[in-house]
Design a protein around this motif. Structure first.
Motif, PDB file in Angstrom:
ATOM      1  N   PHE A  80       0.940  -7.228  -0.951  1.00  0.00           N
ATOM      2  CA  PHE A  80       2.175  -6.768  -1.603  1.00  0.00           C
ATOM      3  C   PHE A  80       3.340  -7.764  -1.469  1.00  0.00           C
ATOM      4  O   PHE A  80       4.402  -7.534  -2.030  1.00  0.00           O
ATOM      5  CB  PHE A  80       2.624  -5.407  -1.049  1.00  0.00           C
ATOM      6  N   THR A  81       3.135  -8.827  -0.700  1.00  0.00           N
ATOM      7  CA  THR A  81       4.230  -9.802  -0.573  1.00  0.00           C
ATOM      8  C   THR A  81       3.969 -11.057  -1.418  1.00  0.00           C
ATOM      9  O   THR A  81       4.642 -12.059  -1.261  1.00  0.00           O
ATOM     10  CB  THR A  81       4.464 -10.192   0.908  1.00  0.00           C
ATOM     11  N   THR A  82       2.987 -10.986  -2.309  1.00  0.00           N
ATOM     12  CA  THR A  82       2.764 -12.102  -3.245  1.00  0.00           C
ATOM     13  C   THR A  82       3.791 -12.005  -4.387  1.00  0.00           C
ATOM     14  O   THR A  82       4.505 -10.996  -4.493  1.00  0.00           O
ATOM     15  CB  THR A  82       1.344 -12.017  -3.836  1.00  0.00           C
ATOM     16  N   SER A  83       3.805 -13.020  -5.251  1.00  0.00           N
ATOM     17  CA  SER A  83       4.868 -13.071  -6.270  1.00  0.00           C
ATOM     18  C   SER A  83       4.773 -11.967  -7.314  1.00  0.00           C
ATOM     19  O   SER A  83       5.787 -11.473  -7.801  1.00  0.00           O
ATOM     20  CB  SER A  83       4.815 -14.422  -6.991  1.00  0.00           C
ATOM     21  N   ASP A  84       3.538 -11.535  -7.665  1.00  0.00           N
ATOM     22  CA  ASP A  84       3.410 -10.660  -8.832  1.00  0.00           C
ATOM     23  C   ASP A  84       2.840  -9.269  -8.558  1.00  0.00           C
ATOM     24  O   ASP A  84       2.813  -8.430  -9.460  1.00  0.00           O
ATOM     25  CB  ASP A  84       2.568 -11.366  -9.918  1.00  0.00           C
ATOM     26  N   ILE A  85       2.366  -9.046  -7.342  1.00  0.00           N
ATOM     27  CA  ILE A  85       1.785  -7.721  -7.041  1.00  0.00           C
ATOM     28  C   ILE A  85       2.917  -6.774  -6.632  1.00  0.00           C
ATOM     29  O   ILE A  85       3.604  -7.001  -5.637  1.00  0.00           O
ATOM     30  CB  ILE A  85       0.723  -7.815  -5.918  1.00  0.00           C
ATOM     31  N   ASP A  86       3.095  -5.718  -7.435  1.00  0.00           N
ATOM     32  CA  ASP A  86       4.252  -4.836  -7.233  1.00  0.00           C
ATOM     33  C   ASP A  86       3.879  -3.548  -6.509  1.00  0.00           C
ATOM     34  O   ASP A  86       4.438  -2.479  -6.803  1.00  0.00           O
ATOM     35  CB  ASP A  86       4.866  -4.488  -8.598  1.00  0.00           C
ATOM     36  N   GLY A  87       2.925  -3.625  -5.591  1.00  0.00           N
ATOM     37  CA  GLY A  87       2.506  -2.418  -4.871  1.00  0.00           C
ATOM     38  C   GLY A  87       1.041  -2.154  -5.134  1.00  0.00           C
ATOM     39  O   GLY A  87       0.318  -3.035  -5.604  1.00  0.00           O
ATOM     40  N   GLY A  88       0.598  -0.926  -4.846  1.00  0.00           N
ATOM     41  CA  GLY A  88      -0.836  -0.677  -4.951  1.00  0.00           C
ATOM     42  C   GLY A  88      -1.187   0.729  -5.401  1.00  0.00           C
ATOM     43  O   GLY A  88      -0.388   1.662  -5.296  1.00  0.00           O
ATOM     44  N   LEU A  89      -2.410   0.834  -5.929  1.00  0.00           N
ATOM     45  CA  LEU A  89      -3.034   2.138  -6.173  1.00  0.00           C
ATOM     46  C   LEU A  89      -4.140   2.239  -5.132  1.00  0.00           C
ATOM     47  O   LEU A  89      -5.020   1.388  -5.069  1.00  0.00           O
ATOM     48  CB  LEU A  89      -3.591   2.214  -7.604  1.00  0.00           C
ATOM     49  N   VAL A  90      -4.045   3.270  -4.302  1.00  0.00           N
ATOM     50  CA  VAL A  90      -4.858   3.328  -3.085  1.00  0.00           C
ATOM     51  C   VAL A  90      -5.736   4.573  -3.119  1.00  0.00           C
ATOM     52  O   VAL A  90      -5.226   5.691  -3.226  1.00  0.00           O
ATOM     53  CB  VAL A  90      -3.930   3.373  -1.836  1.00  0.00           C
ATOM     54  N   GLY A  91      -7.048   4.393  -3.029  1.00  0.00           N
ATOM     55  CA  GLY A  91      -7.978   5.516  -3.036  1.00  0.00           C
ATOM     56  C   GLY A  91      -8.243   6.021  -1.632  1.00  0.00           C
ATOM     57  O   GLY A  91      -7.452   6.758  -1.044  1.00  0.00           O
ATOM     58  N   GLY A  92      -9.372   5.581  -1.057  1.00  0.00           N
ATOM     59  CA  GLY A  92      -9.838   6.091   0.243  1.00  0.00           C
ATOM     60  C   GLY A  92      -8.771   6.127   1.318  1.00  0.00           C
ATOM     61  O   GLY A  92      -8.629   7.141   2.036  1.00  0.00           O
ATOM     62  N   ALA A  93      -8.006   5.056   1.438  1.00  0.00           N
ATOM     63  CA  ALA A  93      -7.024   4.985   2.527  1.00  0.00           C
ATOM     64  C   ALA A  93      -5.832   5.913   2.317  1.00  0.00           C
ATOM     65  O   ALA A  93      -5.027   6.100   3.234  1.00  0.00           O
ATOM     66  CB  ALA A  93      -6.548   3.535   2.699  1.00  0.00           C
ATOM     67  N   SER A  94      -5.729   6.515   1.120  1.00  0.00           N
ATOM     68  CA  SER A  94      -4.603   7.447   0.914  1.00  0.00           C
ATOM     69  C   SER A  94      -4.949   8.853   1.395  1.00  0.00           C
ATOM     70  O   SER A  94      -4.103   9.747   1.362  1.00  0.00           O
ATOM     71  CB  SER A  94      -4.202   7.491  -0.561  1.00  0.00           C
ATOM     72  N   LEU A  95      -6.185   9.063   1.844  1.00  0.00           N
ATOM     73  CA  LEU A  95      -6.588  10.414   2.265  1.00  0.00           C
ATOM     74  C   LEU A  95      -6.117  10.759   3.673  1.00  0.00           C
ATOM     75  O   LEU A  95      -6.143  11.921   4.075  1.00  0.00           O
ATOM     76  CB  LEU A  95      -8.120  10.564   2.183  1.00  0.00           C
ATOM     77  N   VAL A  96      -5.727   9.735   4.424  1.00  0.00           N
ATOM     78  CA  VAL A  96      -5.271   9.967   5.807  1.00  0.00           C
ATOM     79  C   VAL A  96      -3.770   9.667   5.842  1.00  0.00           C
ATOM     80  O   VAL A  96      -3.359   8.526   5.597  1.00  0.00           O
ATOM     81  CB  VAL A  96      -6.027   9.028   6.787  1.00  0.00           C
ATOM     82  N   PRO A  97      -2.940  10.680   6.122  1.00  0.00           N
ATOM     83  CA  PRO A  97      -1.495  10.460   5.999  1.00  0.00           C
ATOM     84  C   PRO A  97      -0.964   9.300   6.837  1.00  0.00           C
ATOM     85  O   PRO A  97      -0.142   8.521   6.355  1.00  0.00           O
ATOM     86  CB  PRO A  97      -0.878  11.790   6.449  1.00  0.00           C
ATOM     87  N   GLU A  98      -1.468   9.163   8.073  1.00  0.00           N
ATOM     88  CA  GLU A  98      -0.948   8.094   8.953  1.00  0.00           C
ATOM     89  C   GLU A  98      -1.284   6.718   8.357  1.00  0.00           C
ATOM     90  O   GLU A  98      -0.470   5.802   8.389  1.00  0.00           O
ATOM     91  CB  GLU A  98      -1.536   8.197  10.366  1.00  0.00           C
ATOM     92  N   GLU A  99      -2.511   6.574   7.856  1.00  0.00           N
ATOM     93  CA  GLU A  99      -2.937   5.297   7.285  1.00  0.00           C
ATOM     94  C   GLU A  99      -2.169   4.996   5.987  1.00  0.00           C
ATOM     95  O   GLU A  99      -1.691   3.885   5.778  1.00  0.00           O
ATOM     96  CB  GLU A  99      -4.458   5.334   7.033  1.00  0.00           C
ATOM     97  N   PHE A 100      -2.037   6.002   5.141  1.00  0.00           N
ATOM     98  CA  PHE A 100      -1.339   5.759   3.877  1.00  0.00           C
ATOM     99  C   PHE A 100       0.140   5.454   4.134  1.00  0.00           C
ATOM    100  O   PHE A 100       0.742   4.605   3.465  1.00  0.00           O
ATOM    101  CB  PHE A 100      -1.517   6.946   2.917  1.00  0.00           C
TER     102      PHE A 100
END
Ligand code: PEP
Length: 252
Positions: free
Chosen positions: A222-242
């Motif tokens: 997310f700190t590269t020039s053009d990536i404006d964030g992410g769409l996150v599957g598996g890792a979004s299922l755990v609140p602490e990880e997401f």
């Protein structure tokens, strides 16, 4: 400067009671972020998620919709229906829908138009398969998917689209594109948008990366020039990880 938008895609996971518990703990973990946070939840969780996200900085999205407004389409849900309960975002053209449910560039385009007609913000997924990457046609595939998806939209609408670049070989596999590769692919998508809609649109459109994003690789991506964030599957299922992914900018 473009904002960072980080969206979770729960896919076909989470019962309403689990969604409520999740939002209860997750909302406290992300309350101070300046990044935009979206949870794309199953239809059956939407109402509960919307109720429990009230007063938080979490926005709620659906994972699919039909392009028709109403009618004899058993089992489908329209953009108007989503809007009527307060949904703000909708994922369109996820590779799992293209692969298992015969979603095409044409239906993706119709759905995006229907989303805008109902004031929903589309998160539009594009991405190449491993075979296409190995054949050296990844850039052609993703720029064509982008062009078809956005065909016929007004410039102001394209500015509001969120594109999620998700190489299919990286989804749910634990394999992540290198930040350099992902950034380059996203640059070519942005460039395609620039060719059609001009600099202002291309400079403003949010383009996320998706494919095995985790807290350990989020910052680098997310700190590269053009990536404006992410769409996150598996890792979004755990609140602490997401939450760690959303708060990537606080990592040392
Ligand atoms: C997704 O479903 O959009 C996705 C990127 O999944 P995962 O993060 O599990 O690879």
């Amino acid at each position: 400067m473009r904002r960072k938008v980080i969206a979770g895609n729960w896919k076909m996971n989470m019962l309403p009671n689990e969604a409520i518990e999740y939002i209860e703990s997750f909302s406290k973990l992300v309350e101070n972020t300046k990044n935009e946070v979206i949870l794309c939840v199953p239809y059956t969780d939407l109402f509960y998620a919307l109720m429990n996200a009230q007063g938080t900085n979490i926005k709620i999205g659906a994972q699919n919709m039909h392009f028709e407004e109403k009618g004899a389409y058993t089992g489908e849900v329209s953009a108007k229906m989503l809007k009527s309960i307060g949904v703000e975002y909708v994922i369109i053209g996820h590779s799992e829908r293209r692969q298992y449910f015969a979603e095409t560039d044409e239906t993706v385009n119709k759905k995006i138009k229907a989303a805008f007609a109902n004031d929903l913000k589309p998160i539009v997924c594009v991405g190449e398969t491993l075979e296409q990457r190995e054949a050296g046609i990844a850039e052609k595939v993703i720029t064509e998917q982008t062009r078809f998806a956005l065909d016929g939209l007004e410039k102001e609408q394209v500015k509001k689209v969120i594109v999620a670049y998700e190489p299919i070989w990286a989804i749910g596999t634990g394999k992540t594109a290198t930040s350099e590769d992902a950034n380059n692919s996203i640059k070519s998508i942005r460039n395609e948008i620039k060719k059609i809609y001009g600099d202002d649109v291309a400079d403003n459109v949010i383009i996320q990366y998706g494919g095995s994003v985790k807290s350990s690789n989020a910052k680098e991506l997310f700190t590269t020039s053009d990536i404006d964030g992410g769409l996150v599957g598996g890792a979004s299922l755990v609140p602490e990880e997401f939450a760690k992914i959303v708060n990537y900018d606080e990592q040392q």
